[in-house]
Design an enzyme around this catalytic site. Structure first.
Site, mmCIF file in Angstrom:
data_model
loop_
_atom_site.group_PDB
_atom_site.id
_atom_site.type_symbol
_atom_site.label_atom_id
_atom_site.label_comp_id
_atom_site.label_asym_id
_atom_site.label_seq_id
_atom_site.Cartn_x
_atom_site.Cartn_y
_atom_site.Cartn_z
ATOM 1 N N ASN A 207 0.858 -1.182 0.000
ATOM 2 C CA ASN A 207 0.000 0.000 0.000
ATOM 3 C C ASN A 207 0.898 1.236 0.000
ATOM 4 O O ASN A 207 1.250 1.755 1.054
ATOM 5 C CB ASN A 207 -0.922 -0.015 1.219
ATOM 6 C CG ASN A 207 -1.940 1.122 1.209
ATOM 7 O OD1 ASN A 207 -1.845 2.054 0.416
ATOM 8 N ND2 ASN A 207 -2.924 1.047 2.095
ATOM 9 N N TYR B 10 8.295 8.718 9.685
ATOM 10 C CA TYR B 10 9.653 8.170 9.642
ATOM 11 C C TYR B 10 10.696 9.262 9.412
ATOM 12 O O TYR B 10 11.680 9.351 10.155
ATOM 13 C CB TYR B 10 9.733 7.109 8.542
ATOM 14 C CG TYR B 10 11.055 6.392 8.478
ATOM 15 C CD1 TYR B 10 11.292 5.265 9.263
ATOM 16 C CD2 TYR B 10 12.076 6.833 7.638
ATOM 17 C CE1 TYR B 10 12.509 4.598 9.212
ATOM 18 C CE2 TYR B 10 13.295 6.183 7.579
ATOM 19 C CZ TYR B 10 13.503 5.064 8.368
ATOM 20 O OH TYR B 10 14.706 4.418 8.312
ATOM 21 N N SER C 177 0.709 2.157 12.712
ATOM 22 C CA SER C 177 -0.073 1.430 11.716
ATOM 23 C C SER C 177 -0.914 0.332 12.355
ATOM 24 O O SER C 177 -2.108 0.182 12.037
ATOM 25 C CB SER C 177 0.862 0.839 10.662
ATOM 26 O OG SER C 177 0.132 0.158 9.667
ATOM 27 N N HIS D 230 -5.088 0.197 12.527
ATOM 28 C CA HIS D 230 -5.836 -0.951 11.995
ATOM 29 C C HIS D 230 -6.740 -1.561 13.071
ATOM 30 O O HIS D 230 -7.909 -1.887 12.810
ATOM 31 C CB HIS D 230 -4.870 -2.017 11.483
ATOM 32 C CG HIS D 230 -4.316 -1.720 10.120
ATOM 33 N ND1 HIS D 230 -3.274 -0.847 9.918
ATOM 34 C CD2 HIS D 230 -4.670 -2.168 8.892
ATOM 35 C CE1 HIS D 230 -3.003 -0.785 8.618
ATOM 36 N NE2 HIS D 230 -3.835 -1.573 7.970
#
Length: 534
Positions: free
Chosen positions: A401, A413, A442, A446
């Protein structure tokens, strides 16, 4: 005979010229291919090699590792190395937008790949007839029961109202507030910065709380909840990207700059035009730029074709759940269930789980994003790379993705790495820290979406993604056979996820609660249901 001889000579000359042109073309394509491979090698090994490097290496070694790959003139990948003075200072590359099609769009022009696509369409047709046959046998008429889809997408009127409220706040409130701050902060920088920071964080908190509260209040079903939660996260990321990208231009402005340039010029310098921001809100990217590469025209036939593929994937997923998931788990909690049954259920979920995963990828990351890209004439359509060829999980996470990966790389980052370098060598040695933060964010997001869509906290995905996923990142193999391991673990993982979440869903329907209040939300009911149903 003379005429035939002259014709043959002319034909030979023509063929020779054609072969020369073909030779030049092949030489150029081969050179481009080599450049792409070198560029990809440098990009794909940069984060992992930095994390796996010894703690004694300095930040300059990272820069020296990148240098051999910065000379590439074929910028066909997501992150490119800029050729300005920042490169020598060790700055990480930024997202560069180029006009390029989606990978599957190109691959599906090849007959072999088109045949694989046709195989999946044939499976959909067979599932359709299987459903019709099942309805005919049990009800006596070929009624296609779509009650599961109707129920899952219930309350769409409330979904639209919530979405309009979220979009209005994101488009109007955020832009007006940032525009005012950017044009006024130079009078009292410290006061404006502190107040704006507090207001911005308060807005983000309310933006996460109010739609969630409305979603829970109206008891929206899973699919409708997924729409609200995914759009909430998308607009949150868009807001952060817009503010973070335009923050430096406003902070670098000084009051004395009015003497050197007119107010009209300041307006576009301090804050982008609203049209740029509005286009960004709909564009299929999460990284803000004032301008993107655009196509000249929009092919509405492609838009219709992409949206029809999204609809086809929706029915595909419905037939998979009705055929494989519902019959296997709808009586969970009413019949005995042991470890053997669990193992059989996991393996039986691998095939439908993998197809659901592929359907989700194709529908969202390919068809849906390409449809919006075509409507907006957005030319950079690299929403994913060839993740199916990955020989390491590090490469899989970066290519699965690209839209979300680019946001995490650009605004999480890179910022953490820059902050580490400003703190000195002691902090910059923690090479794995930025990667761990990215994985943590992440995995939490989710799990946040799944928890509130299903109305229970069952951290299967959190453990597998934030636990095993991080561990597999350090297996940096380049062997092609590792691709087999990746597919085996991916299929096995989707089987586990589909099985355990289905068990918990039907356990909360068939089993009485063991705890009251908040504990019932966070404690899996399927664990107690398993022991009480013997």
């Amino acid at each position: 005979m003379n005429n035939n001889g002259e014709t043959q000579v002319l034909h030979n000359i023509y063929l020779r010229e054609r072969f020369k042109d073909l030779h030049k073309t092949l030489e150029s394509e081969l050179s481009t291919l080599v450049e792409k491979k070198l560029q990809a090698f440098g990009e794909e090994n940069l984060p992992v090699s930095g994390c796996l490097a010894s703690s004694s290496s300095s930040p300059s070694s990272l820069s020296s590792f990148v240098t051999p790959f910065t000379a590439s003139s074929i910028l066909t990948h997501s992150h490119t190395r800029h050729t300005d003075s920042k490169k020598s200072a060790g700055h990480l590359p930024s997202r560069n937008f180029l006009a390029r099609p989606s990978l599957l769009k190109e691959l599906l022009t090849v007959n072999h790949m088109e045949s694989i696509y046709n195989i999946f369409v044939a499976i959909l047709v067979l599932l359709f007839f299987n459903k019709v046959l099942d309805e005919t046998i049990h009800t006596g008429s070929p009624n296609l029961d779509l009650s599961l889809i109707v129920w899952a997408f219930g309350g769409l009127d409330r979904v639209i109202v919530i979405w309009v409220c979220m979009f209005t706040s994101t488009s109007v409130l955020v832009y007006v507030a940032f525009h005012h701050w950017a044009h006024s902060r130079h009078t009292m920088p410290v006061v404006y910065d502190v107040v704006a920071g507090v207001v911005f964080l308060l807005y983000l908190g309310l933006f996460m709380y109010l739609p969630l509260q409305s979603l829970l209040h109206h008891f929206l079903p899973p699919a409708s909840s997924f729409i609200i939660l995914c759009e909430q996260v998308r607009m949150f990321m868009k807001t952060w990207a817009f503010v973070r990208s335009n923050l430096p231009r406003a902070r670098s402005y000084k009051k004395d700059d009015n003497m050197t340039q007119g107010k009209g010029q300041n307006s576009s310098t301090l804050c982008p035009n609203f049209s740029h921001y509005l286009y960004f809100l709909f564009a299929p990217t999460l990284v803000y730029r004032d301008d993107y590469p655009r196509n000249e025209t929009c092919d509405w036939r492609k838009v219709i074709n992409d949206l029809s593929q999204v609809l086809g994937c929706l029915f595909y997923t419905h037939f998979l759940f009705v055929r494989f998931c519902v019959p296997a788990f709808q009586k969970f909690g009413q019949e005995s269930f042991n470890g053997t049954n669990l193992l059989v259920a996991v393996f039986s979920c691998m095939f439908p789980g993998s197809l659901v995963l592929l359907c989700g990828f194709f529908a969202l990351l390919h068809a849906w994003l390409n449809a919006f890209a075509e409507m907006l004439r957005f030319a950079d359509r690299m929403f994913y790379k060839d993740w199916w060829n990955s020989t390491s999980y590090a490469r899989f996470y970066r290519t699965w993705n690209c839209v979300v990966h680019d946001w995490l790389y650009e605004y999480v980052y890179r910022d953490i790495v820059m902050w580490q370098r400003r703190q000195g060598d002691g902090c910059s040695r923690l090479r794995c820290f930025p990667m761990m933060v990215v994985f943590f964010i992440s995995s939490v997001v989710h799990e946040y979406i799944l928890s509130f869509a299903f109305r229970f906290f069952y951290p299967v995905l959190l453990v597998m993604f934030g636990g095993f996923g991080v561990a597999f990142m350090f297996v940096n193999s380049k062997a092609k056979k590792f691709n087999i391991f990746l597919w085996v673990t991916l299929i096995f993982g989707t089987g586990i996820i589909m099985c355990l979440y289905s068990m918990e869903w039907y356990a909360r329907i068939n089993c009485p609660p063991t705890f009251d209040g908040f504990l019932d939300y966070v404690v899996p009911r399927s664990l107690n249901c398993e022991f009480s149903s013997n």
